[in-house]
Every structure is written in C-alpha cells, then in structure tokens.
Write an enzyme that holds these catalytic residues in place. Structure first.
Site, short mmCIF file in Angstrom:
data_model
loop_
_atom_site.label_atom_id
_atom_site.label_comp_id
_atom_site.label_asym_id
_atom_site.label_seq_id
_atom_site.Cartn_x
_atom_site.Cartn_y
_atom_site.Cartn_z
N LYS A 136 0.84 -1.18 0.00
CA LYS A 136 0.00 0.00 0.00
C LYS A 136 0.87 1.24 0.00
O LYS A 136 2.00 1.16 0.48
CB LYS A 136 -0.96 0.03 1.18
CG LYS A 136 -0.39 -0.29 2.57
CD LYS A 136 0.78 0.44 3.13
CE LYS A 136 0.69 1.91 3.39
NZ LYS A 136 1.97 2.49 3.94
N TYR A 222 -4.28 4.29 6.44
CA TYR A 222 -4.75 3.37 7.49
C TYR A 222 -6.04 3.89 8.13
O TYR A 222 -6.94 3.13 8.44
CB TYR A 222 -3.69 3.20 8.59
CG TYR A 222 -2.52 2.34 8.18
CD1 TYR A 222 -2.57 0.95 8.30
CD2 TYR A 222 -1.36 2.91 7.67
CE1 TYR A 222 -1.49 0.17 7.92
CE2 TYR A 222 -0.28 2.13 7.28
CZ TYR A 222 -0.36 0.77 7.41
OH TYR A 222 0.70 -0.02 7.03
P1 NAD Z 1 12.51 1.57 2.22
O1 NAD Z 1 12.98 2.92 1.83
O2 NAD Z 1 13.04 0.99 3.48
O3 NAD Z 1 12.81 0.53 1.04
C1 NAD Z 1 12.57 0.85 -0.30
C2 NAD Z 1 13.35 -0.08 -1.20
O4 NAD Z 1 13.20 0.35 -2.56
C3 NAD Z 1 14.86 -0.11 -0.91
O5 NAD Z 1 15.33 -1.43 -1.02
C4 NAD Z 1 15.45 0.76 -2.02
O6 NAD Z 1 16.76 0.40 -2.36
C5 NAD Z 1 14.48 0.45 -3.16
N1 NAD Z 1 14.48 1.48 -4.19
C6 NAD Z 1 14.56 1.26 -5.52
N2 NAD Z 1 14.53 2.41 -6.19
C7 NAD Z 1 14.47 3.41 -5.30
C8 NAD Z 1 14.44 4.81 -5.39
N3 NAD Z 1 14.45 5.45 -6.57
N4 NAD Z 1 14.36 5.51 -4.24
C9 NAD Z 1 14.31 4.91 -3.05
N5 NAD Z 1 14.33 3.55 -2.88
C10 NAD Z 1 14.41 2.81 -4.01
O7 NAD Z 1 10.92 1.62 2.24
P2 NAD Z 1 9.93 0.63 2.99
O8 NAD Z 1 9.58 1.22 4.30
O9 NAD Z 1 10.45 -0.75 2.94
O10 NAD Z 1 8.61 0.80 2.07
C11 NAD Z 1 8.45 0.12 0.84
C12 NAD Z 1 6.96 0.01 0.52
O11 NAD Z 1 6.31 -0.72 1.55
C13 NAD Z 1 6.21 1.33 0.42
O12 NAD Z 1 5.24 1.26 -0.58
C14 NAD Z 1 5.53 1.48 1.77
O13 NAD Z 1 4.35 2.24 1.72
C15 NAD Z 1 5.25 0.04 2.11
N6 NAD Z 1 5.20 -0.20 3.56
C16 NAD Z 1 4.16 -0.89 4.07
C17 NAD Z 1 4.10 -1.16 5.42
C18 NAD Z 1 2.98 -1.98 5.96
O14 NAD Z 1 2.81 -2.05 7.18
N7 NAD Z 1 2.20 -2.63 5.12
C19 NAD Z 1 5.10 -0.70 6.27
C20 NAD Z 1 6.18 -0.01 5.71
C21 NAD Z 1 6.22 0.23 4.35
#
Ligand code: NAD
Length: 371
Positions: A136, A222
């Site tokens: 999401k 949420y």
């Molecule tokens: P994060 O920044 O920790 O990870 C993002 C990943 O994408 C990294 O591995 C990064 O290297 C990669 N990436 C590739 N291209 C990129 C770019 N141009 N810029 C930045 N990163 C890039 O983020 P996250 O917290 O893991 O979130 C990822 C997704 O998961 C989002 O859509 C977020 O909304 C979702 N999320 C959901 C929940 C949940 O509870 N369901 C919790 C956290 C995040």
C-alpha cells in the site's frame, strides 16, 4: 435379467467403482506422503519492510516461501539470500527483472518499492506471468491503479494489495463487533487517526514523484481503511483541510497533516486525521447502542481493542497473529486454490480514488463527491 444402471451393467459398475475406490486410497496415501504445496515469492525491493518484517515472517507461513530477491544492491541481496536460504541464482536487479518469466520457482512477486514504482513493477511482473502482491498505497494515481488491474487481468494473474490489518485477528474482531447489534448497533461515527513524526528530509517518502503525496498516502491510508472497513460502507462525499509547517525542510514537496471527513450513504460520518508531524494511532466507532475503540490499531504488534466507553485493562483477549505471515499466506492460498484475494486491486484503487478526492477537497476548500 442383468441389473443395469443405464447402459452400464452392475458387474461393470462394481468393477469400475472398486478401481476408483482403490485408486483414491492410493492417492490419499500418496498425498499424505507428499510435502505440503507451497508458493514461491520474489520480494521486489529489499528495504526496511522487506528485511525487518517480510523475510522473517516467512518462517511463520504455511504456504508462502521466499525463493527470489530483486534489488539494486547485489551485496545486500546476496547477504539476505544467504540468511533466508534463497538460491543466489535467484537474485535479480531492476534491469533483468523481466527475465523472472523464465524462472518457474517464482509464482508471486511482492512489490515492496517506493509507491511511485508500484505500477511499473506490478505491470512488468504480470507481463512476466507472475501473480502480484503489492504494498500500500497501490500507486500514486487512480489511472496507475487501473493500468495495474488491467495488466493483471490481461495476463490472467492475481493481484492483491497488502492491507495486512485486514488479515489479522484484532482488526477482524473489531469489524465483527462493529457489525454487531449488541455491541454497536447503528454506526453514527467512526474516528480514525494515523500519524508519526517523520525524520530524514531526504527520504523517498517526502519526494512527490516517489511517494505520490505526503502523510495521507503513507499513514493516513490506514485511517481511511479503518473508516471504510469499520463502517462497512463507501464514502459518497469528502471534505478536508491540509497543513504543513512553513519552512520545514521535510514538507517542501508533500503535505504534513490532513484532517478529512467522510460522509457515508447511511448518514454515518468518518472523522479522520493523518500526520507526518506527530504520533497518533487509534480509532473509535460510535453506534446507537455502544462503542468500540482501539489504540494502537495499526502497529505491527500489540494492538488493543475495547468494547464500551471505558477502557478496562488491556482490552479484549485476542490471540495475536503475525500480520505479514497471515497476509502472505492468504495470497499463497489464493494462488493454490484459484481464489480472488480478499483485498484485490479494486480495494487499492478505491483508496487511491478517495485520497485523490481528499487532496482535491483540501485544495479547493469545497466538498468533493465520490462517484
Ligand atoms: P525503504 O525505503 O526501506 O525501502 C525501499 C526499497 O526500494 C529499498 O530497497 C530501495 O533500495 C528500493 N528502491 C529502488 N529504487 C528506489 C528509489 N528510486 N528511491 C528509493 N528507494 C528505491 O521503504 P519501505 O519502508 O520498505 O517501504 C516500501 C513500501 O512498503 C512502500 O510502498 C511502503 O508504503 C510500504 N510499507 C508498508 C508497510 C505496511 O505495514 N504494510 C510498512 C512499511 C512500508
């Protein structure tokens, strides 16, 4: 006279039944010995969520198992693959991602990238013949969501949006109570809040292109979800105000706080808040008979639920479950049993449509109707 079932003689019928019974016994023995069927997942993006929640959660899954990683950082990918027993041959990058089509071990791609990349990687995944579980918010715009649904339909692949709360027991109990004539009766109002004080101004969550918006896209979703699943209704109209602290380097491109109200067809209202400026994590459902309340309701664990106006102790006793394991297992079971996920693409599109209307209402200062 020979006893006949239609044109089949009794002897032929009994003989074929015996063969059938015999073979089903053999099949039953064979399936008892067979290992349980599982579904192979490729995580696309190995950031915080993948490394801290999803990869560890596979250990609690019955049907989902990690088989591949897609990452722009080969060393990190190798390290994570070794940690979770993933064959290093199944490490891909964003350029050769499409070649997953040649890898039958991968059934599902789980898109865990910044929001602005969800559409592209979902569509490429479906075109490579894989089912898609996408984080999401589904995407930045309703048009992107529609294109994702279309691509998965064309490829005859399943599409599920990873709304983990809808798969875990505390939320499920809250929905049950919200529907109960004894606990709540007719719902008049749902209040829901989601917020945290965001850090690093350089992170992708504060970049419009990668995030699609500010707190509303990330954490406000949420509160919107809670208002929808607790009321069991879709909003027909929204109003909103938005605020960002002037000169705060974090909010140059995206908003800090949104307060939004939803009008439901029944006359119930939703009063919600989303923020990147402060922590808030609770909901309340007010009905003609009683109320339920939860705080926290969106954390990964330790969510609590009370029935009634007062909070007695730690709330209702509900056996918790790992949100991510439950969600991934649901997707795996949908693949194994050829079922539609409980939170399909249409569920993600609906949120993004409403969020778009909320932004429009905040900008114009007028109520916006939702078709
Ligand atoms: P994060 O920044 O920790 O990870 C993002 C990943 O994408 C990294 O591995 C990064 O290297 C990669 N990436 C590739 N291209 C990129 C770019 N141009 N810029 C930045 N990163 C890039 O983020 P996250 O917290 O893991 O979130 C990822 C997704 O998961 C989002 O859509 C977020 O909304 C979702 N999320 C959901 C929940 C949940 O509870 N369901 C919790 C956290 C995040």
């Amino acid at each position: 006279m020979a006893f006949e079932f239609g044109s089949v003689s009794r002897r032929t019928f009994l003989a074929s039944s015996a063969i059938a019974l015999g073979s089903s016994a053999v099949l039953a023995r064979a399936s008892a010995a067979e290992p349980k069927k599982t579904v192979g997942f490729a995580l696309v993006g190995i950031g915080k969520l993948s490394m801290e929640q999803l990869l560890p959660a596979f250990a609690k899954c019955e049907y989902a198992r990690p088989v591949a990683l897609v990452s722009g950082h080969p060393e990190k990918a190798k390290e994570q693959a070794a940690k979770y027993g993933i064959d290093p041959k199944n490490i891909y990058n964003y350029e050769n991602y499409d070649t997953i089509k040649n890898n039958p071990a991968i059934d599902v791609v789980y898109i865990v990238l910044p929001n602005g990349m969800h559409a592209e990687y979902t569509i490429r995944g479906a075109q490579a013949g894989k089912h898609v579980l996408c984080e999401k918010p589904m995407a930045n715009t309703p048009a992107e969501c529609a294109a994702m649904i279309d691509a998965c339909e064309k490829a005859a692949r399943k599409l599920m949006i990873a709304y983990r709360l809808q798969y875990e027991p505390v939320t499920q109990r809250a929905i049950e109570l919200a529907r109960s004539p004894e606990a709540v009766s007719v719902i008049k109002q749902v209040t829901a809040e989601g917020g945290f004080n965001i850090g690093d101004p350089k992170q992708w969550r504060l970049n419009r292109k990668l995030a699609g918006g500010g707190s509303m896209m990330d954490i406000g979703i949420y509160a919107l979800q809670a208002a929808r699943y607790l009321s069991g209704e879709e909003p027909v109209e929204v109003t909103a105000i938005s605020y960002s602290t002037p000169n705060d380097p974090r909010f140059k491109e995206v908003e800090e706080t949104v307060a939004f109200d939803l009008k439901f067809k029944s006359g119930a209202v939703g009063s919600c808040v989303s923020s990147y400026g402060y922590g808030c994590n609770r909901f309340r459902v007010y009905g003609t008979k009683g109320q339920i309340q939860s705080e926290p309701y969106l954390s990964y664990q330790g969510n609590r639920l009370w029935q009634g106006e007062d909070r007695q102790g730690n709330g209702l006793e509900i056996t918790p479950g790992n949100h991510f394991a439950l969600e991934m297992d649901h997707m795996a079971q949908c693949v194994l049993d050829d079922k539609t996920p409980k939170t399909p693409g249409a569920e993600g599109l609906q949120d993004v449509k409403i969020i778009t209307a909320i932004y429009e209402a905040a900008k114009s200062g007028a109520a916006v109707k939702i078709a």
